[in-house]
Design a protein around this motif. Sequence first.
Motif, PDB file in Angstrom:
ATOM      1  N   VAL A 456       0.850  -1.191   0.000  1.00 31.96           N
ATOM      2  CA  VAL A 456       0.000   0.000   0.000  1.00 31.96           C
ATOM      3  C   VAL A 456       0.883   1.237   0.000  1.00 31.96           C
ATOM      4  CG1 VAL A 456      -1.753   1.299   1.267  1.00 31.96           C
ATOM      5  CG2 VAL A 456      -1.849  -1.198   1.219  1.00 31.96           C
ATOM      6  N   HIS A 457       0.581   2.147  -0.928  1.00 32.34           N
ATOM      7  CA  HIS A 457       1.317   3.419  -0.999  1.00 32.34           C
ATOM      8  C   HIS A 457       0.310   4.558  -0.960  1.00 32.34           C
ATOM      9  CE1 HIS A 457       4.289   6.429  -2.064  1.00 32.34           C
ATOM     10  NE2 HIS A 457       3.512   6.823  -3.052  1.00 32.34           N
ATOM     11  N   GLU A 458       0.421   5.427   0.031  1.00 33.07           N
ATOM     12  CA  GLU A 458      -0.494   6.548   0.150  1.00 33.07           C
ATOM     13  C   GLU A 458       0.019   7.734  -0.655  1.00 33.07           C
ATOM     14  OE1 GLU A 458      -1.118   7.515   4.212  1.00 33.07           O
ATOM     15  OE2 GLU A 458      -2.705   6.031   4.466  1.00 33.07           O
ATOM     16  N   THR A 459      -0.886   8.444  -1.286  1.00 35.37           N
ATOM     17  CA  THR A 459      -0.526   9.614  -2.061  1.00 35.37           C
ATOM     18  C   THR A 459      -1.625  10.651  -1.910  1.00 35.37           C
ATOM     19  OG1 THR A 459       0.062  10.431  -4.267  1.00 35.37           O
ATOM     20  CG2 THR A 459      -1.586   8.694  -4.169  1.00 35.37           C
ATOM     21  N   ALA A 460      -1.246  11.908  -1.881  1.00 34.79           N
ATOM     22  CA  ALA A 460      -2.229  12.971  -1.708  1.00 34.79           C
ATOM     23  C   ALA A 460      -3.107  13.094  -2.950  1.00 34.79           C
ATOM     24  CB  ALA A 460      -1.524  14.296  -1.425  1.00 34.79           C
ATOM     25  N   ASP A 461      -4.378  13.395  -2.737  1.00 39.14           N
ATOM     26  CA  ASP A 461      -5.312  13.605  -3.838  1.00 39.14           C
ATOM     27  C   ASP A 461      -6.317  14.669  -3.404  1.00 39.14           C
ATOM     28  OD1 ASP A 461      -6.309  12.096  -6.553  1.00 39.14           O
ATOM     29  OD2 ASP A 461      -7.992  12.912  -5.423  1.00 39.14           O
ATOM     30  N   PRO A 462      -6.495  15.724  -4.210  1.00 35.35           N
ATOM     31  CA  PRO A 462      -7.384  16.817  -3.782  1.00 35.35           C
ATOM     32  C   PRO A 462      -8.860  16.466  -3.820  1.00 35.35           C
ATOM     33  CG  PRO A 462      -6.565  17.208  -6.004  1.00 35.35           C
ATOM     34  CD  PRO A 462      -5.864  15.979  -5.506  1.00 35.35           C
ATOM     35  N   VAL A 463      -9.248  15.383  -4.510  1.00 38.45           N
ATOM     36  CA  VAL A 463     -10.662  15.064  -4.703  1.00 38.45           C
ATOM     37  C   VAL A 463     -11.079  13.811  -3.942  1.00 38.45           C
ATOM     38  CG1 VAL A 463     -12.432  14.522  -6.405  1.00 38.45           C
ATOM     39  CG2 VAL A 463     -10.639  16.171  -6.967  1.00 38.45           C
ATOM     40  N   ALA A 464     -10.335  12.707  -4.136  1.00 37.42           N
ATOM     41  CA  ALA A 464     -10.742  11.420  -3.552  1.00 37.42           C
ATOM     42  C   ALA A 464     -10.633  11.456  -2.034  1.00 37.42           C
ATOM     43  CB  ALA A 464      -9.876  10.296  -4.111  1.00 37.42           C
ATOM     44  N   PRO A 465     -11.639  10.923  -1.330  1.00 39.46           N
ATOM     45  CA  PRO A 465     -11.551  10.875   0.140  1.00 39.46           C
ATOM     46  C   PRO A 465     -10.385   9.996   0.588  1.00 39.46           C
ATOM     47  CG  PRO A 465     -13.803  10.434  -0.632  1.00 39.46           C
ATOM     48  CD  PRO A 465     -12.917  10.393  -1.839  1.00 39.46           C
ATOM     49  N   ALA A 466      -9.873  10.302   1.758  1.00 38.18           N
ATOM     50  CA  ALA A 466      -8.772   9.506   2.308  1.00 38.18           C
ATOM     51  C   ALA A 466      -9.211   8.052   2.476  1.00 38.18           C
ATOM     52  CB  ALA A 466      -8.320  10.077   3.644  1.00 38.18           C
ATOM     53  N   THR A 468      -9.383   5.879  -0.082  1.00 33.64           N
ATOM     54  CA  THR A 468      -9.961   5.378  -1.334  1.00 33.64           C
ATOM     55  C   THR A 468      -8.849   4.958  -2.279  1.00 33.64           C
ATOM     56  OG1 THR A 468     -11.835   6.889  -1.116  1.00 33.64           O
ATOM     57  CG2 THR A 468     -11.469   5.917  -3.285  1.00 33.64           C
ATOM     58  N   VAL A 469      -8.980   3.780  -2.896  1.00 31.78           N
ATOM     59  CA  VAL A 469      -7.973   3.294  -3.838  1.00 31.78           C
ATOM     60  C   VAL A 469      -8.078   4.091  -5.131  1.00 31.78           C
ATOM     61  CG1 VAL A 469      -7.194   1.325  -5.195  1.00 31.78           C
ATOM     62  CG2 VAL A 469      -7.941   0.984  -2.834  1.00 31.78           C
ATOM     63  N   LEU A 470      -6.966   4.714  -5.544  1.00 31.60           N
ATOM     64  CA  LEU A 470      -6.921   5.498  -6.780  1.00 31.60           C
ATOM     65  C   LEU A 470      -6.561   4.639  -7.986  1.00 31.60           C
ATOM     66  CD1 LEU A 470      -4.946   8.552  -5.372  1.00 31.60           C
ATOM     67  CD2 LEU A 470      -7.414   8.347  -5.623  1.00 31.60           C
ATOM     68  N   GLY A 471      -5.862   3.554  -7.765  1.00 31.23           N
ATOM     69  CA  GLY A 471      -5.427   2.697  -8.857  1.00 31.23           C
ATOM     70  C   GLY A 471      -4.394   1.710  -8.363  1.00 31.23           C
ATOM     71  N   THR A 472      -3.766   1.013  -9.290  1.00 32.27           N
ATOM     72  CA  THR A 472      -2.751   0.019  -8.949  1.00 32.27           C
ATOM     73  C   THR A 472      -1.540   0.186  -9.852  1.00 32.27           C
ATOM     74  OG1 THR A 472      -3.763  -1.565 -10.491  1.00 32.27           O
ATOM     75  CG2 THR A 472      -4.434  -1.691  -8.180  1.00 32.27           C
ATOM     76  N   ASP A 473      -0.456  -0.367  -9.413  1.00 27.66           N
ATOM     77  CA  ASP A 473       0.762  -0.461 -10.217  1.00 27.66           C
ATOM     78  C   ASP A 473       1.272  -1.903 -10.100  1.00 27.66           C
ATOM     79  OD1 ASP A 473       3.022  -0.013 -11.706  1.00 27.66           O
ATOM     80  OD2 ASP A 473       4.149   0.955 -10.079  1.00 27.66           O
ATOM     81  N   GLN A 485       4.730  -8.188  -7.009  1.00 31.41           N
ATOM     82  CA  GLN A 485       4.092  -7.284  -6.060  1.00 31.41           C
ATOM     83  C   GLN A 485       3.216  -6.274  -6.795  1.00 31.41           C
ATOM     84  OE1 GLN A 485       6.139  -4.005  -3.678  1.00 31.41           O
ATOM     85  NE2 GLN A 485       5.777  -5.524  -2.073  1.00 31.41           N
ATOM     86  N   VAL A 486       1.994  -6.114  -6.304  1.00 28.75           N
ATOM     87  CA  VAL A 486       1.063  -5.122  -6.826  1.00 28.75           C
ATOM     88  C   VAL A 486       0.936  -4.029  -5.775  1.00 28.75           C
ATOM     89  CG1 VAL A 486      -1.291  -4.667  -7.603  1.00 28.75           C
ATOM     90  CG2 VAL A 486      -0.181  -6.821  -8.204  1.00 28.75           C
ATOM     91  N   VAL A 487       1.125  -2.780  -6.193  1.00 27.32           N
ATOM     92  CA  VAL A 487       1.069  -1.650  -5.271  1.00 27.32           C
ATOM     93  C   VAL A 487      -0.298  -0.986  -5.380  1.00 27.32           C
ATOM     94  CG1 VAL A 487       2.088   0.557  -4.626  1.00 27.32           C
ATOM     95  CG2 VAL A 487       3.547  -1.285  -5.465  1.00 27.32           C
ATOM     96  N   LEU A 488      -1.002  -0.891  -4.252  1.00 22.38           N
ATOM     97  CA  LEU A 488      -2.271  -0.156  -4.200  1.00 22.38           C
ATOM     98  C   LEU A 488      -1.960   1.316  -3.945  1.00 22.38           C
ATOM     99  CD1 LEU A 488      -4.648  -2.390  -2.036  1.00 22.38           C
ATOM    100  CD2 LEU A 488      -4.819  -1.931  -4.473  1.00 22.38           C
ATOM    101  N   LEU A 489      -2.420   2.178  -4.838  1.00 28.48           N
ATOM    102  CA  LEU A 489      -2.251   3.614  -4.661  1.00 28.48           C
ATOM    103  C   LEU A 489      -3.494   4.135  -3.943  1.00 28.48           C
ATOM    104  CD1 LEU A 489      -0.911   4.405  -8.238  1.00 28.48           C
ATOM    105  CD2 LEU A 489       0.403   3.915  -6.172  1.00 28.48           C
ATOM    106  N   VAL A 490      -3.335   4.524  -2.684  1.00 31.21           N
ATOM    107  CA  VAL A 490      -4.463   4.892  -1.833  1.00 31.21           C
ATOM    108  C   VAL A 490      -4.402   6.385  -1.534  1.00 31.21           C
ATOM    109  CG1 VAL A 490      -5.600   4.476   0.380  1.00 31.21           C
ATOM    110  CG2 VAL A 490      -4.495   2.589  -0.828  1.00 31.21           C
ATOM    111  N   SER A 491      -5.556   7.037  -1.641  1.00 31.04           N
ATOM    112  CA  SER A 491      -5.624   8.468  -1.371  1.00 31.04           C
ATOM    113  C   SER A 491      -5.407   8.748   0.109  1.00 31.04           C
ATOM    114  CB  SER A 491      -6.978   9.027  -1.813  1.00 31.04           C
ATOM    115  OG  SER A 491      -7.136  10.367  -1.363  1.00 31.04           O
ATOM    116  N   ALA A 492      -4.552   9.710   0.389  1.00 27.13           N
ATOM    117  CA  ALA A 492      -4.363  10.198   1.750  1.00 27.13           C
ATOM    118  C   ALA A 492      -5.131  11.499   1.960  1.00 27.13           C
ATOM    119  CB  ALA A 492      -2.880  10.416   2.033  1.00 27.13           C
TER     120      ALA A 492
END
Length: 616
Positions: A456-466, A468-473, A485-492
């Motif tokens: 899990v990798h958290e990243t800032a997002d101005p729209v998505a609530p904290a 929430t999964v934004l996508g994967t890598d 390994q699949v990385v979940l990009l999660v909104s912080a």
Amino acid sequence: MQHALPDHLTGTLLEGRYELGPRIARGGTATVYRAVDTRLQRVVAVKLMHPHLAEDPTAADRFVREARAAARLSHPHVVSVLDQGHAPDGVPYLVMEHVAGSTLRDVLRRRGALPPGEALALLDPVLDGLAAAHRAGLVHRDVKPENVLISGTGRVTVADFGLTRAVDQHTATATVLGTVGYASPELVTGQRVDTRADVYSAGIVLFELLAGRRPFEGGPLAVARAHAEGAVPDLRTLDPGLPAGPARLVARATARDPQRRPPDAGSFLEELRAVRSGLRPAELARLPPPGSVRGGPPAPPRDSGATTALDPAGAPTAALGAEAAPTEALGPAAPTEALGPAAVRTEAPRPRSTPTEIRRPPGPGFPAASGRPLPARRPGGSSDPWRPEVELRPTRPLHAAGTLALVALAVAGAAFLGWLLGSGPGGTVSVPDVRGAGPELAEQYLAGAGLGNVAVHETADPVAPAGTVLGTDPRAGATARTAEQVVLLVSAGPERTTAPDVSGMPEQDARARLEEAGLTVGSRTPVPDDAAPGTVVGQHPEAGHAMAEGSAVELAVSGGARADSAPGVLGRPVDEAVRVLAEAGYPARVEESLGAPFGYVVAQTTDGAEVVLTVV
């Protein structure tokens, strides 16, 4: 160095006492924040369990139980656990001593391999702290450079006893909870572990301090296999000039058979100090060769029997579940003879002979051009000096056995390759689309698709609530191997910023200052004030308040001193009348008559500092 970053929990007050500051670390089970103990006015570190893990009662109970076990330790080289509690949403947390400084990993990144004296001096307090844990009946299980903290004054402490278990609670498991690059063979293969597992991990740390890199490189599965089946390379094969004492110390601590290692960190510490005292000053200060600072040879093939050095950066922390490797890949291996205190002399293997034909040299009685080989030696022997004394051709039974062995290896290799590219970690699947889901649900979807290695990798997002999964890598729809390994990009949530103090500034300067901080100006309210007109005399939120980037700050702007008497507003619409009075510094109270169908002021009286308007 620990980098502090604010997130959506920064500013939260836990149980009316611990005010969370910026985030300083995030691991597989918890997030660590720098915080302030408001009761004692001291800086502490708060370790807050991930919410999706706290929903599992077993995991939450284990977190609390292990925190209480770690709190039993009181030692200058162990980070102290000060308190434990639960956040308002029920997530457990623990409060630890805050160590301002860097980690041993920072030292390795900055300097690479260290002289033997420095390497042994750094490991000494680490073993001292682990020895205290072992005496208390605890095993750390995740000894690595990231968990060794070095304060600004040079004090070395062992941190993160989050994987700690009491020795009598250890059971065989098929999941590796520690960092694979430092995991002992018994931890990798799911056997019962004890204090000797920490000794092995500390030996790998010493190997890295002396060589500038770890003994095995590659993906988590390849590194786990190397620990389970291979032997840690002899340091003197990598650096022939290294003193024999430290090399033997590493070999003893990293023996694959736990019985051949020191029984606990206290015994390992005694051996380390004995080796250190036996080294000459020149040996202690010997600089490592330039080639040992970083880098290393490539990883061996998947099915190679050899293991090689060395991974400079280290593989990431990974959990290997029961499905991560076939049973035969990580099964218990035969004990390996470790280097003892004295140097072990080994005889180099002789090269295998090939069929040889002996020809006579030209000379009297020997036809130079015939080139015919001599016949094989007779059983009775011969005095001919050109005849071989022994038959060099392999006998037929050995030849047949070798052929059968090669055929068996080929069949086994084909079977292994079929498993690897089919249902094993070499198989491929399509990455599902998990955007919009929570991290826990997304991990379940990925596991259902055969992808169990998730980070899990958290990243800032101005729209998505904290949360929430934004996508994967790799991205959704891409093809990935099941062991990849699949990385979940999660909104912080949006980036956090602090409201600056703009009181006393001209309005235009205040707007510019807020824009520099990533904020905007909200409502502007003119108020009577002795300050020059257009000067900001108040703001909401107040200065120092943590806010999401793009949020608005409301300003109160001076309209000048209040007039001596309220302006007349008879006959004006009520909204206009209230505005005119407010600009003059007089609050208005509206009283409606007959339902006020027209909305005009028909009477105006002053009641102290307030103007009363009658509206019809």
